[in-house]
Design an enzyme around this catalytic site. Structure first.
Site, PDB file in Angstrom:
ATOM      1  N   GLN A 149      -5.453 -45.506  10.286  1.00  0.00           N
ATOM      2  CA  GLN A 149      -5.546 -46.564  11.292  1.00  0.00           C
ATOM      3  C   GLN A 149      -6.720 -47.486  10.979  1.00  0.00           C
ATOM      4  O   GLN A 149      -6.616 -48.716  11.076  1.00  0.00           O
ATOM      5  CB  GLN A 149      -5.713 -45.981  12.689  1.00  0.00           C
ATOM      6  CG  GLN A 149      -5.959 -47.014  13.780  1.00  0.00           C
ATOM      7  CD  GLN A 149      -4.791 -47.962  13.952  1.00  0.00           C
ATOM      8  OE1 GLN A 149      -3.664 -47.531  14.115  1.00  0.00           O
ATOM      9  NE2 GLN A 149      -5.042 -49.264  13.902  1.00  0.00           N
ATOM     10  N   ARG A 183      -0.716 -51.573   9.223  1.00  0.00           N
ATOM     11  CA  ARG A 183      -0.565 -50.135   9.044  1.00  0.00           C
ATOM     12  C   ARG A 183       0.361 -49.850   7.850  1.00  0.00           C
ATOM     13  O   ARG A 183       0.156 -48.895   7.099  1.00  0.00           O
ATOM     14  CB  ARG A 183       0.016 -49.495  10.314  1.00  0.00           C
ATOM     15  CG  ARG A 183      -0.954 -49.396  11.484  1.00  0.00           C
ATOM     16  CD  ARG A 183      -2.075 -48.386  11.204  1.00  0.00           C
ATOM     17  NE  ARG A 183      -1.525 -47.090  10.835  1.00  0.00           N
ATOM     18  CZ  ARG A 183      -1.149 -46.136  11.707  1.00  0.00           C
ATOM     19  NH1 ARG A 183      -1.261 -46.369  13.006  1.00  0.00           N
ATOM     20  NH2 ARG A 183      -0.690 -44.991  11.279  1.00  0.00           N
ATOM     21  N   HIS A 233      -8.685 -40.465  12.310  1.00  0.00           N
ATOM     22  CA  HIS A 233      -7.450 -41.242  12.108  1.00  0.00           C
ATOM     23  C   HIS A 233      -7.732 -42.288  11.019  1.00  0.00           C
ATOM     24  O   HIS A 233      -7.746 -43.497  11.275  1.00  0.00           O
ATOM     25  CB  HIS A 233      -7.042 -41.915  13.414  1.00  0.00           C
ATOM     26  CG  HIS A 233      -5.620 -42.388  13.447  1.00  0.00           C
ATOM     27  ND1 HIS A 233      -4.759 -42.268  12.377  1.00  0.00           N
ATOM     28  CD2 HIS A 233      -4.897 -43.003  14.435  1.00  0.00           C
ATOM     29  CE1 HIS A 233      -3.584 -42.766  12.698  1.00  0.00           C
ATOM     30  NE2 HIS A 233      -3.638 -43.224  13.932  1.00  0.00           N
ATOM     31  N   ARG A 274       0.651 -35.382  10.702  1.00  0.00           N
ATOM     32  CA  ARG A 274       0.121 -35.877  11.981  1.00  0.00           C
ATOM     33  C   ARG A 274       0.077 -34.665  12.900  1.00  0.00           C
ATOM     34  O   ARG A 274       1.118 -34.192  13.387  1.00  0.00           O
ATOM     35  CB  ARG A 274       1.036 -36.972  12.523  1.00  0.00           C
ATOM     36  CG  ARG A 274       0.556 -37.670  13.787  1.00  0.00           C
ATOM     37  CD  ARG A 274       1.529 -38.781  14.133  1.00  0.00           C
ATOM     38  NE  ARG A 274       1.230 -39.404  15.412  1.00  0.00           N
ATOM     39  CZ  ARG A 274       0.424 -40.451  15.579  1.00  0.00           C
ATOM     40  NH1 ARG A 274      -0.172 -40.992  14.536  1.00  0.00           N
ATOM     41  NH2 ARG A 274       0.214 -40.959  16.785  1.00  0.00           N
ATOM     42  N   CYS A 330      -5.228 -49.878  18.576  1.00  0.00           N
ATOM     43  CA  CYS A 330      -4.317 -49.232  17.630  1.00  0.00           C
ATOM     44  C   CYS A 330      -2.923 -49.013  18.210  1.00  0.00           C
ATOM     45  O   CYS A 330      -1.997 -48.693  17.455  1.00  0.00           O
ATOM     46  CB  CYS A 330      -4.915 -47.920  17.124  1.00  0.00           C
ATOM     47  SG  CYS A 330      -5.072 -46.634  18.365  1.00  0.00           S
ATOM     48  N   ASP A 368      -8.969 -48.056  22.628  1.00  0.00           N
ATOM     49  CA  ASP A 368      -7.838 -47.185  22.335  1.00  0.00           C
ATOM     50  C   ASP A 368      -7.391 -46.583  23.661  1.00  0.00           C
ATOM     51  O   ASP A 368      -7.997 -46.822  24.715  1.00  0.00           O
ATOM     52  CB  ASP A 368      -8.271 -46.106  21.335  1.00  0.00           C
ATOM     53  CG  ASP A 368      -7.124 -45.261  20.812  1.00  0.00           C
ATOM     54  OD1 ASP A 368      -5.955 -45.646  21.020  1.00  0.00           O
ATOM     55  OD2 ASP A 368      -7.391 -44.206  20.206  1.00  0.00           O
TER      56      ASP A 368
END
Length: 353
Positions: A170, A329, A167, A140, A302, A262
């Protein structure tokens, strides 16, 4: 690790683990679980629609067998994962760490206090060291190029836990959530209302391959990356789906089955907060926004969420799937890790996509 992929002309291509498949569009041959083993997961751009469905099928299968039936599946016993986190996280860390352990593997969590990519040790050397000690890397990071270098210099698969460009893990959770709710993904219209960021990029690189239409509303100056947009338009044309861009949130919400947003201020953008809040005025998702959507509209985020992005009435309403999305997730990263590290084939019937 060598595996073979058959291209559309029927020829067989032998690929090494460092190789990746680029810009898969629609109509690709269904390759099965074996084609995912040993692959990097840096962007969904690199996967066909059938391969994305394979990830989702495996996730749904594991969720059914472990959560619903209570089975113990040590599919990753004896394997370890290096989890490099330059950015803090709740969902990515917990889903990966608990998911890998639940499957019998050993997760190794590495923060900036433990490892500094390219600071105390070169990225190349880090990739080689981790390749000798672990079976897969999930990173990440701030820079997508760091992921690409880890993939280039290492000899084990690399999974993108988040970068400034994409991402993908996600989006897999979002798709599993929508499939569970609607029973299918094909033909759904997604409405993105917010920043032209990494999450949106991942939708753009994958939604057309699954037969989904995408409406995008961003303020002027906050549009998605131009190169990503070019590829997405090509994908939509090839797949026969709609890709629509506007600066009007209500227009983007028109006919949508899912309203998605988001954070407006990502980690590393804190100094831009005042400017961003001003630019995104009018982009909050409310029940009024939903009046333009399809009668069965749902809401995704998310997380973590701020009230200016979506009000409480929507966020905590029955239309909101955010906590199911968050749980997924775990199942989708488990599915991805199992596909990438093993030859596992789901035992359940393939869901309708």
């Amino acid at each position: 690790m060598i595996f073979a992929l058959r291209n559309l002309s029927g020829r067989w291509l032998s690929l090494g683990i460092k190789c990746s498949v680029r810009s898969f569009g629609c109509g690709q041959v269904a390759l099965g679980a074996a084609a995912l083993k040993g692959r990097h997961l840096l962007s969904l751009k690199d996967f066909s629609g059938e391969e994305i469905k394979q990830f989702l099928w495996t996730a749904a299968d594991l969720k059914m067998r472990i959560k619903q039936k209570g089975e113990i599946l040590p599919l990753l016993q004896g394997k370890s994962i290096a989890m490099i986190f330059e950015k803090r996280s709740t969902r990515t860390r917990i889903s990966t760490e608990t998911g890998f352990a639940l499957l019998g593997g050993h997760p190794c969590f590495l923060t900036t206090q433990d490892i500094h990519l390219g600071v105390n040790e070169s990225r190349k050397d880090t990739a080689r060291v981790l390749s000798g000690m672990t079976d897969v890397i999930l990173a990440r990071v701030y820079k997508h190029s760091d992921l690409e270098q880890l993939a280039e210099d290492g000899t084990i698969p690399v999974i993108n836990g988040l970068s400034e460009m994409y991402h993908p893990i996600q989006i897999l959770a979002d798709y599993l959530t929508l499939q569970e709710h609607f029973g299918s993904l094909n033909g759904l219209t997604l409405s993105w209302i917010g920043d032209g960021n990494n999450v949106l990029h991942s939708f753009m690189m994958s939604a057309p391959k699954l037969g989904m239409h995408l409406n995008v509303a961003t303020p002027k100056g906050f549009e998605p990356d131009a190169d990503v947009t070019k590829v997405a338009k090509s994908l939509a044309g090839e797949c026969g789906t709609k890709l629509f861009f506007t600066n009007d949130p209500v227009e983007a919400a028109s006919g949508a089955n899912a309203l998605v947003t988001d954070t407006w201020v990502s980690m590393g953008q804190e100094e831009e907060k005042a400017e961003r809040l001003k630019a995104f005025h009018g982009y909050q998702i409310t029940m009024k926004t939903g009046k333009s959507a399809a009668p069965n509209w749902t809401f995704l985020h998310c997380l973590p969420r701020k009230p200016e992005e979506v009000d409480d009435e929507v966020f905590y309403s029955p239309r909101s799937l955010v906590f199911q999305e968050a749980e997924n997730r775990k199942w989708t990263i488990m599915g991805a890790m199992v596909n990438i590290l093993t030859d596992y084939s789901p035992l359940s019937n393939k869901p309708k996509f």
